[in-house]
Design a protein around this motif. Structure first.
Motif, PDB file in Angstrom:
ATOM      1  N   GLU A  50       0.842  -1.191   0.000  1.00 31.70           N
ATOM      2  CA  GLU A  50       0.000   0.000   0.000  1.00 31.70           C
ATOM      3  C   GLU A  50       0.873   1.236   0.000  1.00 31.70           C
ATOM      4  O   GLU A  50       1.970   1.235   0.554  1.00 31.70           O
ATOM      5  CB  GLU A  50      -0.868   0.034   1.257  1.00 31.70           C
ATOM      6  CG  GLU A  50      -2.166  -0.719   1.132  1.00 31.70           C
ATOM      7  CD  GLU A  50      -2.846  -0.820   2.480  1.00 31.70           C
ATOM      8  OE1 GLU A  50      -2.813   0.169   3.217  1.00 31.70           O
ATOM      9  OE2 GLU A  50      -3.361  -1.897   2.781  1.00 31.70           O
ATOM     10  N   VAL A  51       0.363   2.311  -0.597  1.00 33.87           N
ATOM     11  CA  VAL A  51       1.083   3.579  -0.568  1.00 33.87           C
ATOM     12  C   VAL A  51       1.185   4.060   0.878  1.00 33.87           C
ATOM     13  O   VAL A  51       0.214   3.983   1.634  1.00 33.87           O
ATOM     14  CB  VAL A  51       0.358   4.622  -1.443  1.00 33.87           C
ATOM     15  CG1 VAL A  51       0.962   6.001  -1.259  1.00 33.87           C
ATOM     16  CG2 VAL A  51       0.420   4.209  -2.896  1.00 33.87           C
ATOM     17  N   GLY A  52       2.356   4.526   1.271  1.00 30.10           N
ATOM     18  CA  GLY A  52       2.554   5.026   2.618  1.00 30.10           C
ATOM     19  C   GLY A  52       3.217   4.035   3.550  1.00 30.10           C
ATOM     20  O   GLY A  52       3.649   4.406   4.634  1.00 30.10           O
ATOM     21  N   GLU A  53       3.288   2.776   3.138  1.00 33.30           N
ATOM     22  CA  GLU A  53       3.925   1.770   3.982  1.00 33.30           C
ATOM     23  C   GLU A  53       5.435   2.000   4.057  1.00 33.30           C
ATOM     24  O   GLU A  53       6.048   2.494   3.113  1.00 33.30           O
ATOM     25  CB  GLU A  53       3.714   0.378   3.376  1.00 33.30           C
ATOM     26  CG  GLU A  53       2.484  -0.323   3.866  1.00 33.30           C
ATOM     27  CD  GLU A  53       2.487  -1.762   3.399  1.00 33.30           C
ATOM     28  OE1 GLU A  53       2.642  -2.643   4.241  1.00 33.30           O
ATOM     29  OE2 GLU A  53       2.336  -1.977   2.181  1.00 33.30           O
ATOM     30  N   THR A  54       6.032   1.605   5.174  1.00 32.00           N
ATOM     31  CA  THR A  54       7.486   1.648   5.308  1.00 32.00           C
ATOM     32  C   THR A  54       8.039   0.249   5.070  1.00 32.00           C
ATOM     33  O   THR A  54       7.549  -0.721   5.639  1.00 32.00           O
ATOM     34  CB  THR A  54       7.876   2.126   6.715  1.00 32.00           C
ATOM     35  OG1 THR A  54       7.183   3.340   6.961  1.00 32.00           O
ATOM     36  CG2 THR A  54       9.348   2.383   6.805  1.00 32.00           C
ATOM     37  N   VAL A  55       9.045   0.168   4.219  1.00 31.55           N
ATOM     38  CA  VAL A  55       9.627  -1.127   3.898  1.00 31.55           C
ATOM     39  C   VAL A  55      11.143  -1.022   3.970  1.00 31.55           C
ATOM     40  O   VAL A  55      11.708   0.069   3.984  1.00 31.55           O
ATOM     41  CB  VAL A  55       9.234  -1.604   2.478  1.00 31.55           C
ATOM     42  CG1 VAL A  55       7.756  -1.900   2.394  1.00 31.55           C
ATOM     43  CG2 VAL A  55       9.649  -0.607   1.429  1.00 31.55           C
ATOM     44  N   SER A  56      11.792  -2.194   4.045  1.00 27.62           N
ATOM     45  CA  SER A  56      13.234  -2.219   3.848  1.00 27.62           C
ATOM     46  C   SER A  56      13.501  -3.043   2.599  1.00 27.62           C
ATOM     47  O   SER A  56      12.796  -4.008   2.319  1.00 27.62           O
ATOM     48  CB  SER A  56      13.954  -2.804   5.064  1.00 27.62           C
ATOM     49  OG  SER A  56      13.437  -4.062   5.373  1.00 27.62           O
ATOM     50  N   VAL A  57      14.509  -2.649   1.851  1.00 31.47           N
ATOM     51  CA  VAL A  57      14.819  -3.309   0.592  1.00 31.47           C
ATOM     52  C   VAL A  57      16.264  -3.793   0.639  1.00 31.47           C
ATOM     53  O   VAL A  57      17.172  -3.028   0.955  1.00 31.47           O
ATOM     54  CB  VAL A  57      14.613  -2.351  -0.604  1.00 31.47           C
ATOM     55  CG1 VAL A  57      14.987  -3.040  -1.901  1.00 31.47           C
ATOM     56  CG2 VAL A  57      13.176  -1.873  -0.656  1.00 31.47           C
ATOM     57  N   SER A  58      16.449  -5.097   0.352  1.00 27.28           N
ATOM     58  CA  SER A  58      17.789  -5.674   0.329  1.00 27.28           C
ATOM     59  C   SER A  58      18.178  -6.004  -1.100  1.00 27.28           C
ATOM     60  O   SER A  58      17.347  -6.435  -1.895  1.00 27.28           O
ATOM     61  CB  SER A  58      17.844  -6.971   1.135  1.00 27.28           C
ATOM     62  OG  SER A  58      17.225  -6.818   2.372  1.00 27.28           O
TER      63      SER A  58
END
Lengths: 118, 209
Positions: free
Chosen positions: B101-109
């Motif tokens: 969803e727009v606005g979510e916080t994620v981490s990308v590896s």
């Protein structure tokens, strides 16, 4: 393969006239004051950047306008595709022989004049 | 759907205009379609997870092909993600960008671009030696690597020249600013490790799924 820039829908407004380096332009920029929005003009010579109708510039494409205000040189860089640009009029077509007219920075008064392109 | 994250392919960076006229530098990631290849259950595997496959494989050996047979695909990458409710998933099911969803916080590896054997200036930000005042051959030298006869050796872990890049790096706290389920594209604000067209793993922050 998908290209990242093709995913963005960013095109310059129709009210942006064609211009190129050396032209004197009047950029009408939207500015927000509190909850009010108004249009402010910034008029000067294009130092770099151009626009031709039908072009699809990169989403981050910019151009720089220089004016001398109360004896002080002021340069502003705008995003060609920005929705904050209300419109752009060319007030004078200038003849310059380079793509980036940085040499104007060192010139003042009569020597800073640009020949008109006809 | 309650899945922790997805696999994706880094497409590249571009510029995104917001409605108020501000601009974000964003990275586009093609996420999925990922297909569930196995459901790991507590009773059989000792932990719970969803195994998903991403991108078509050119070649597979027979054990790998046999394992993926039930999912109906042949995948280059298999990875596992945690899920809040395993019963939502079954083998062969396709998962796409719509889980974000727009606005979510994620981490990308991702795997950073390999820089080969790099010197201390490039690899650790050493300043190098003086350029002038009679110096020769010391412009990018590392300088001292330790004291003298006590300890009489170089400490382990001392920063020196060596292989740089091609290691896994995670960027945390990236905000999702656009989700396009039709094209399976997710855009996050900021940069993401790795070269274009390489595999990245997107995970929701704080196990919030």
């Amino acid at each position: 393969m998908i290209e990242a820039r093709a995913l963005i829908d960013a095109t310059p407004r129709d009210s942006i006239q064609e211009f190129q380096t050396g032209d004197t332009v009047r950029v009408n920029v939207m500015i927000r004051e509190g909850d009010r929005q108004r249009v402010q003009a910034f008029e000067g010579v294009v130092l770099k950047g151009r626009h031709r109708k039908g072009d699809t510039p990169a989403p981050g494409a910019t151009f720089t306008v220089r004016r001398v205000s109360y004896g002080v040189g002021v340069e502003r860089t705008f995003l060609v595709c920005s929705p904050l640009l209300d419109s752009l009029e060319v007030t004078r077509q200038g003849k310059v022989r380079r793509a980036r007219a940085y040499y104007l920075r060192g010139l003042t008064g009569r020597s800073a004049r640009i020949k008109e392109r006809r | 759907m309650g899945i922790q994250g997805l696999l994706g392919r880094k497409v590249g960076m571009t510029t995104l205009y917001n409605e108020d006229g501000t601009v974000d530098a964003v990275t586009a990631i093609e996420t999925g379609p990922c297909v569930v290849t196995q459901v790991r259950t507590d009773t059989r595997d000792g932990y719970e997870a969803i195994q998903i496959g991403f991108l078509d494989a050119k070649r597979l050996n027979k054990p790998a092909a046999g394992h993926q047979q039930r999912s109906g695909g042949r995948f280059r990458h298999l990875q596992e993600f945690k899920a809040s409710d395993l019963s939502e998933f079954e083998v062969g099911q396709s998962i796409d960008a719509a889980v974000f969803e727009v606005g979510e916080t994620v981490s990308v590896s991702g795997k950073t671009r390999g820089r080969g054997f790099a010197g201390g200036v490039r690899r650790h930000g050493f300043h190098g030696g003086p350029k002038t005042h009679g110096q020769s051959d010391r412009h990018r030298a590392p300088g001292s690597i330790g004291a003298g006869s006590s300890p009489g050796r170089v400490w382990k872990g001392t920063r020196m020249a060596g292989h740089m890049g091609n290691n896994k790096v995670t960027t945390r706290g990236l905000k999702i600013v656009m989700v396009d389920p039709e094209r399976n594209i997710v855009m996050v604000r900021g940069s993401v490790p790795g070269a274009r067209n390489t595999l990245v793993r997107i995970e929701r922050a704080n196990n919030n799924y």
